[in-house]
Design a protein around this motif. Structure first.
Motif, PDB file in Angstrom:
ATOM      1  N   LEU A  24     -21.358 -15.613  19.376  1.00 24.82           N
ATOM      2  CA  LEU A  24     -20.291 -15.096  20.188  1.00 24.82           C
ATOM      3  C   LEU A  24     -19.925 -13.379  19.312  1.00 24.82           C
ATOM      4  O   LEU A  24     -20.491 -13.579  17.899  1.00 24.82           O
ATOM      5  CB  LEU A  24     -19.243 -15.831  18.625  1.00 24.82           C
ATOM      6  N   SER A  25     -18.371 -12.837  20.052  1.00 22.03           N
ATOM      7  CA  SER A  25     -18.778 -11.781  19.222  1.00 22.03           C
ATOM      8  C   SER A  25     -17.277 -11.765  19.733  1.00 22.03           C
ATOM      9  O   SER A  25     -15.824 -12.771  20.177  1.00 22.03           O
ATOM     10  CB  SER A  25     -19.158 -10.550  20.755  1.00 22.03           C
ATOM     11  N   GLY A  26     -16.697 -10.875  18.512  1.00 21.13           N
ATOM     12  CA  GLY A  26     -15.000 -10.165  18.957  1.00 21.13           C
ATOM     13  C   GLY A  26     -14.203 -11.084  17.496  1.00 21.13           C
ATOM     14  O   GLY A  26     -13.205 -11.178  17.753  1.00 21.13           O
ATOM     15  N   SER A  27     -15.354 -11.475  16.735  1.00 20.97           N
ATOM     16  CA  SER A  27     -13.905 -12.126  15.367  1.00 20.97           C
ATOM     17  C   SER A  27     -15.026 -11.799  14.229  1.00 20.97           C
ATOM     18  O   SER A  27     -16.150 -11.308  14.150  1.00 20.97           O
ATOM     19  CB  SER A  27     -14.209 -13.680  15.981  1.00 20.97           C
ATOM     20  N   THR A  28     -13.999 -11.507  13.769  1.00 18.49           N
ATOM     21  CA  THR A  28     -14.262 -10.711  11.656  1.00 18.49           C
ATOM     22  C   THR A  28     -13.956 -11.925  11.078  1.00 18.49           C
ATOM     23  O   THR A  28     -14.417 -12.069   9.958  1.00 18.49           O
ATOM     24  CB  THR A  28     -13.388 -10.255  11.813  1.00 18.49           C
ATOM     25  N   LEU A  29     -14.286 -13.343  11.889  1.00 18.22           N
ATOM     26  CA  LEU A  29     -13.731 -14.505  10.923  1.00 18.22           C
ATOM     27  C   LEU A  29     -15.313 -14.662  10.853  1.00 18.22           C
ATOM     28  O   LEU A  29     -15.959 -14.209  10.679  1.00 18.22           O
ATOM     29  CB  LEU A  29     -12.647 -15.495  11.115  1.00 18.22           C
ATOM     30  N   GLY A  30     -14.842 -16.556   9.805  1.00 16.34           N
ATOM     31  CA  GLY A  30     -15.871 -16.670   9.046  1.00 16.34           C
ATOM     32  C   GLY A  30     -17.058 -17.547  10.182  1.00 16.34           C
ATOM     33  O   GLY A  30     -17.109 -17.956  11.059  1.00 16.34           O
TER      34      GLY A  30
END
Length: 123
Positions: A24-30
């Motif tokens: 998964l890419s493109g997220s800064t969430l946990g």
């Protein structure tokens, strides 16, 4: 934007093994819950395995004892090790992710999907 990238599909003989990967890419969430679903020709998409955001794991009955889902060292990567493959495992395999699915077994509750990777098991 969140994207899922899958790799590792291919052709195996009955009794053989394949390993699928998903990142998964493109997220800064946990940590996301991540799952594998599959769809055979003419059939509905079905649940294969999931790893929750807290690490708990679920398997479909058809996968239990033969498939292993695991997280990678990089956050929000997941693998599906498939052993003792059968011709009925032939399908397009999809990686899915969600922050917290309402139900881990249902494809209705995952917001993000990969493009799918073909797995073909020859008899």
């Amino acid at each position: 934007q969140v994207q899922l990238s899958e790799s590792g599909g291919g052709v195996a003989q009955t009794g053989g093994s394949l390993r699928l990967s998903c990142a998964l890419s493109g997220s800064t969430l946990g940590r996301y819950a991540m799952a594998w679903f599959r769809q055979a020709p003419g059939k509905n998409r079905e649940f294969v395995a999931a790893v929750r955001e807290d690490g708990r794991i679920y398997y479909a009955a058809s996968a239990k004892g033969r498939f292993t889902i695991s997280r990678g060292n990089v956050m929000n990567t997941v693998y599906l090790q498939m052993n003792s493959l059968k011709p009925e495992d032939t399908a397009v395999y999809y990686c899915a992710a969600d922050e917290r699915p309402y139900e881990y077994y249902s494809d209705n509750y995952y917001d993000y999907w990969g493009q799918g990777t073909q797995v073909t098991v020859s008899s």
